[in-house]
Design an enzyme around this catalytic site. Sequence first.
Site, mmCIF file in Angstrom:
data_model
loop_
_atom_site.group_PDB
_atom_site.id
_atom_site.type_symbol
_atom_site.label_atom_id
_atom_site.label_comp_id
_atom_site.label_asym_id
_atom_site.label_seq_id
_atom_site.Cartn_x
_atom_site.Cartn_y
_atom_site.Cartn_z
ATOM 1 N N ASP A 81 55.062 1.769 -46.936
ATOM 2 C CA ASP A 81 54.177 0.941 -46.106
ATOM 3 C C ASP A 81 54.050 -0.478 -46.670
ATOM 4 O O ASP A 81 52.941 -0.953 -46.918
ATOM 5 C CB ASP A 81 52.800 1.608 -45.978
ATOM 6 C CG ASP A 81 52.899 3.007 -45.380
ATOM 7 O OD1 ASP A 81 53.481 3.891 -46.037
ATOM 8 O OD2 ASP A 81 52.436 3.216 -44.257
ATOM 9 N N ASP A 134 57.775 2.511 -42.842
ATOM 10 C CA ASP A 134 56.953 1.332 -42.538
ATOM 11 C C ASP A 134 57.395 0.154 -43.408
ATOM 12 O O ASP A 134 56.812 -0.116 -44.462
ATOM 13 C CB ASP A 134 55.452 1.610 -42.687
ATOM 14 C CG ASP A 134 54.885 2.377 -41.491
ATOM 15 O OD1 ASP A 134 55.656 2.633 -40.535
ATOM 16 O OD2 ASP A 134 53.696 2.711 -41.511
ATOM 17 N N HIS A 181 44.609 9.549 -40.841
ATOM 18 C CA HIS A 181 45.801 10.246 -40.332
ATOM 19 C C HIS A 181 45.802 11.753 -40.567
ATOM 20 O O HIS A 181 46.863 12.367 -40.642
ATOM 21 C CB HIS A 181 47.076 9.644 -40.931
ATOM 22 C CG HIS A 181 47.246 8.179 -40.645
ATOM 23 N ND1 HIS A 181 47.333 7.686 -39.360
ATOM 24 C CD2 HIS A 181 47.330 7.113 -41.475
ATOM 25 C CE1 HIS A 181 47.477 6.368 -39.419
ATOM 26 N NE2 HIS A 181 47.467 5.988 -40.677
ATOM 27 N N HIS A 231 52.439 6.357 -45.106
ATOM 28 C CA HIS A 231 51.562 6.393 -43.946
ATOM 29 C C HIS A 231 50.091 6.186 -44.274
ATOM 30 O O HIS A 231 49.442 5.335 -43.689
ATOM 31 C CB HIS A 231 51.777 7.683 -43.157
ATOM 32 C CG HIS A 231 51.354 7.625 -41.720
ATOM 33 N ND1 HIS A 231 51.591 6.517 -40.922
ATOM 34 C CD2 HIS A 231 50.723 8.529 -40.927
ATOM 35 C CE1 HIS A 231 51.119 6.754 -39.704
ATOM 36 N NE2 HIS A 231 50.585 7.950 -39.672
HETATM 37 FE FE FE2 Z 1 52.658 4.565 -41.071
#
Ligand code: FE2
Length: 434
Positions: free
Chosen positions: A146, A173, A299, A326
Amino acid sequence: MASKLFLIMAVVAAALPFAAVADYVRPPPRPILNSSLSSLPPSIPQQVHISLAGANHMRISWITPDENAPSLVVYGTSPNTYPFTAQGESTSYRYLTYRSGTIHHTVIGPLRDSTTYFYKCSGVGPEFQLRTPPSKFPVTFAVTGDLGQTGWTKTTLDHTAKSQHDLLLLPGDLSYADYLQPGWDSFGQLVQPQASARPWMVTQGNHDVEHIPILKRGFIAYNARWKMPYQESGSGSNLFYSFDVAGVHVLMLGSYTDYDVNSDQYKWLKGDLAKVNRGNTPWIVAVLHVPWYNSNTAHQGEGDGMMAAMEPLLHAASVDIVLTGHVHAYERTKRVFNGKSDPCGFVHITIGDGGNREGLASKYKEQPEWSAFREASFGHGVFNVVNITHALWGWHRNDNDQPVAADKVWINSLSSSGCLAKKKKELRKLLLAP
Ligand SMILES: [Fe+2]
Ligand SMILES: *[C@@H]1O[C@H](CO)[C@@H](O)[C@H](O)[C@H]1NC(C)=O
Ligand SMILES: *[C@@H]1O[C@H](CO)[C@@H](O)[C@H](O)[C@H]1NC(C)=O
């Protein structure tokens, strides 16, 4: 076996006091970086990055505004001397009003192990240098998820550069361009100093999809720019593939492509695992975006579908460590399987704290028994596989610009435990299932 487990638990316990650093003042957000691309002359290669491309080969990727620039790489082991030449391919894409530059991918090799090569792209511009990974232990992976492109991203990149790694794993990401395509170009420029010098092996995250119903299919920019060795590993999609480095087999899996037991990804994974020889690659690492074991409130549940489909297979195959992103925080588990700690399971690590503009996820649920260490701070990981049996995992917090080692633990390979023999039947059954 049991004594090894105790050793791990003792180290985990020793590391725990660091988890409770109450006086660590989390620094404020840092600005989004915008590198200027227009200042480069059209013939100069930009956004240079490299990736492993099958045994002893490396793929060099770069972009030229000039569509006639050749997909040519010249290279050699001394500066400014290029006895070798490789010709590759190029592509480009349009996305709404945006037109990409010419994206070149050229495979070079065969290359020697642990060797510095000097190279030039399209025959012009600056000379770059890369170092090939070793063929034997030890091998060191830097891990960062990320990433995005803020001041914190820059700090993370500066710290990974100092970590003496052989290659970098990115569990999804990348640019956070989020449909605005110039953001992919500025990301490419931002990471070039590191990504042109060591292989960057990436898998996809939700920010890399950029699907627009009816107008645009997913992963147009990601697939065009970040071509990974999927053909080299018998996969039909850039969204999942594998590679070997030193004695480690690395599975790069896709959280945003089909993963059910009838999917292409699952079928490919079975075939890939069937070919693994633990004698040659005593370690197996899996990398994917959405965590399966995470006690942050962010999440929750998003990884459940993939976990239900694939955890039994990864467990049966005695995968040692699963690296995910994430959630913008760090968390390491004990060895886990099926929702509880299990000495024959994998260590699950969430490391989505590379520094993107969305900031940190700092709210946690009550800590489950399987969670060994968690903290919401930006940072990066270093996975140093020392030999057949031992690897040192470390997480380094971006503590006011010093890469402070905040979590450190020895991990033992399952291939030198009784687990492989214990799960042989289970693995055979799953691999042979239609
Ligand atoms: Fe993500
Ligand atoms: C980068 O661009 C964004 C959006 O255009 C802007 O808000 C930000 O201030 C810029 N950052 C720098 C360092 O120029
Ligand atoms: C592997 O490395 C560990 C940690 O340095 C060491 O204790 C162990 O003896 C090594 N094993 C072998 C077979 O070299």
